[in-house]
Enzyme design. Structure first.
Site, PDB file in Angstrom:
ATOM      1  N   GLY A  15       0.818  -1.204   0.000  1.00 44.22           N
ATOM      2  CA  GLY A  15       0.000   0.000   0.000  1.00 44.22           C
ATOM      3  C   GLY A  15       0.853   1.255   0.000  1.00 44.22           C
ATOM      4  O   GLY A  15       1.886   1.319   0.655  1.00 44.22           O
ATOM      5  N   ARG A  76       0.981  -5.093  -5.464  1.00 43.74           N
ATOM      6  CA  ARG A  76       1.092  -6.303  -4.654  1.00 43.74           C
ATOM      7  C   ARG A  76       1.361  -7.455  -5.621  1.00 43.74           C
ATOM      8  O   ARG A  76       0.555  -7.742  -6.495  1.00 43.74           O
ATOM      9  CB  ARG A  76      -0.183  -6.536  -3.846  1.00 43.74           C
ATOM     10  N   ASP A 107       4.974  -4.971   6.268  1.00 39.67           N
ATOM     11  CA  ASP A 107       5.467  -6.297   6.635  1.00 39.67           C
ATOM     12  C   ASP A 107       5.565  -7.242   5.446  1.00 39.67           C
ATOM     13  O   ASP A 107       6.507  -8.038   5.354  1.00 39.67           O
ATOM     14  CB  ASP A 107       4.626  -6.914   7.748  1.00 39.67           C
ATOM     15  N   THR A 130       3.947   2.577   5.941  1.00 38.59           N
ATOM     16  CA  THR A 130       2.597   2.059   6.139  1.00 38.59           C
ATOM     17  C   THR A 130       1.838   2.992   7.064  1.00 38.59           C
ATOM     18  O   THR A 130       2.343   3.351   8.129  1.00 38.59           O
ATOM     19  CB  THR A 130       2.595   0.634   6.720  1.00 38.59           C
ATOM     20  N   ASP A 132      -0.564   2.417   8.938  1.00 37.60           N
ATOM     21  CA  ASP A 132      -1.085   1.768  10.143  1.00 37.60           C
ATOM     22  C   ASP A 132      -0.143   1.862  11.346  1.00 37.60           C
ATOM     23  O   ASP A 132      -0.547   1.582  12.474  1.00 37.60           O
ATOM     24  CB  ASP A 132      -1.379   0.288   9.872  1.00 37.60           C
ATOM     25  N   ASP A 134       2.240  -0.117  12.270  1.00 35.90           N
ATOM     26  CA  ASP A 134       2.155  -1.421  12.927  1.00 35.90           C
ATOM     27  C   ASP A 134       3.419  -2.264  12.807  1.00 35.90           C
ATOM     28  O   ASP A 134       3.362  -3.496  12.837  1.00 35.90           O
ATOM     29  CB  ASP A 134       0.962  -2.212  12.372  1.00 35.90           C
ATOM     30  N   ARG A 176      -6.772  -2.462  10.415  1.00 36.25           N
ATOM     31  CA  ARG A 176      -7.360  -3.799  10.557  1.00 36.25           C
ATOM     32  C   ARG A 176      -6.889  -4.478  11.834  1.00 36.25           C
ATOM     33  O   ARG A 176      -7.658  -5.131  12.536  1.00 36.25           O
ATOM     34  CB  ARG A 176      -7.017  -4.651   9.329  1.00 36.25           C
TER      35      ARG A 176
END
Length: 328
Positions: A15, A76, A107, A130, A132, A134, A176
């Site tokens: 992403g 992707r 990741d 990213t 997120d 994360d 998510r």
């Protein structure tokens, strides 16, 4: 003895995230400043497989700091997960005499980079990109700060119409498995409730909080919902509340991929520049299978293995407590 690095390539994968272009710019110009030849791989690992690899110079990255997305494009690539796909990628890496890669992503990007490095001996340094936030090994990942600011801009506008019509808005944000965007957005926007993947909030708990606000004459309420909330997303939570709580007119807004786009914040531009600069210097120093990250305002290297496997919780305890205290 360290392998001498002469030619490096940079790619973005997975992403997109605001700040990726700042990192690309820093990689290209730091490499050239140090006498390296720098290549850009178009469309991430897919570009390695199709040999979509272009030489870059200092002017290739002019006037991109303010741009969202990535000038190298991203994709992707399932084929890269196969032995055949990786073999094609390696063949093109050899044909272009590339000694090392800088991979910008999350990741999935880092997992592929680690396997590729182990299998073919290509030095790899990762940059966490990213929204997120994360990944272990960096307090902030590229795009996270910009995504929060994008959410804030939307929530501020929604708050105006919520107040005008005595409405309850459920606003779903990305995350998510991580509630980082939701938590910080809730604090900064003054949301009454935040629903996170890391915490279980029942429908009864939610209604009690909304009833408390209604009893103290709140004219509207905002509920920030992380998309990974275990009891359901914004539409499901709004449906259940609407059945049992009639005080407000209930509406739902899904921000979705709006959060990925837009001009990166100053923080993300500087972060991308710092990490791109550090990534090239790490390759020159002979490092490999490491991720450049920001820890306590210092750029540090973390093994890619640790970055993608370490279980982390970046939800600050004081912010979690503040969501209860400040929303009364």
């Amino acid at each position: 003895m360290n392998k001498q690095i002469k030619n490096i390539a940079v790619l973005t994968s997975g992403g997109d995230a605001p700040g990726m272009n700042a990192a690309i710019r820093a990689v290209v110009r730091t490499g050239i400043y140090n006498g390296l030849n720098v290549f850009g791989v178009i469309q991430g690992y897919q570009g390695l497989i199709t040999n979509n690899i272009k030489p870059m110079d200092a002017r290739s990255v002019s006037n991109i700091l303010h741009l969202g997305g990535t000038i190298l494009k991203t994709a992707r690539c399932l084929e890269f997960k196969t032995e055949e796909g990786m073999a094609k990628a390696y063949q093109h890496v050899k044909e272009n005499n590339i000694d090392a890669l800088v991979t910008i992503g999350g990741d999935g990007t880092f997992t592929g980079a680690k396997i590729f490095s182990e299998r073919y001996g290509i030095n790899v340094i990762g940059i966490p990109g990213t929204i997120d936030n994360d990944l272990a090994g960096s307090d902030f990942t590229l795009g996270y700060d910009t995504a929060i600011n994008t959410v804030l801009d939307a929530v501020d506008k929604i708050r105006d119409t919520a107040d005008a019509h005595d409405r309850l808005f459920f606003i779903e944000v990305m995350g998510r498995n991580s509630g980082c965007i939701a938590l910080r957005s809730a604090i900064a926007s003054g949301a009454e409730v935040v629903l996170l993947p890391e915490q279980e909030t029942t429908i009864d708990d939610l209604i009690k909080k909304l009833e408390l606000g209604a009893s103290t004459k709140k004219s509207s309420s905002i509920v920030i919902v992380s998309e990974g909330h275990k009891k359901g997303g914004a539409f499901e939570m709004a449906r259940q509340v609407n059945e049992r709580f009639k005080h407000y007119d209930t509406k739902v807004t899904i921000l979705g991929h709006l959060q990925r786009g837009g001009s990166p914040s100053s923080f993300d531009r500087i972060l991308g520049s710092r990490l791109g600069f550090a990534a090239v210097n790490a390759l020159i120093a002979g490092e490999t299978e490491k991720m450049a990250g920001l820890i306590g305002n210092e750029v540090k290297l973390t093994s890619i293995h640790d970055a993608i496997t370490t279980q982390i919780n970046k939800l600050e305890p004081d912010l979690l407590e503040m969501t209860e205290v400040l929303s009364i």
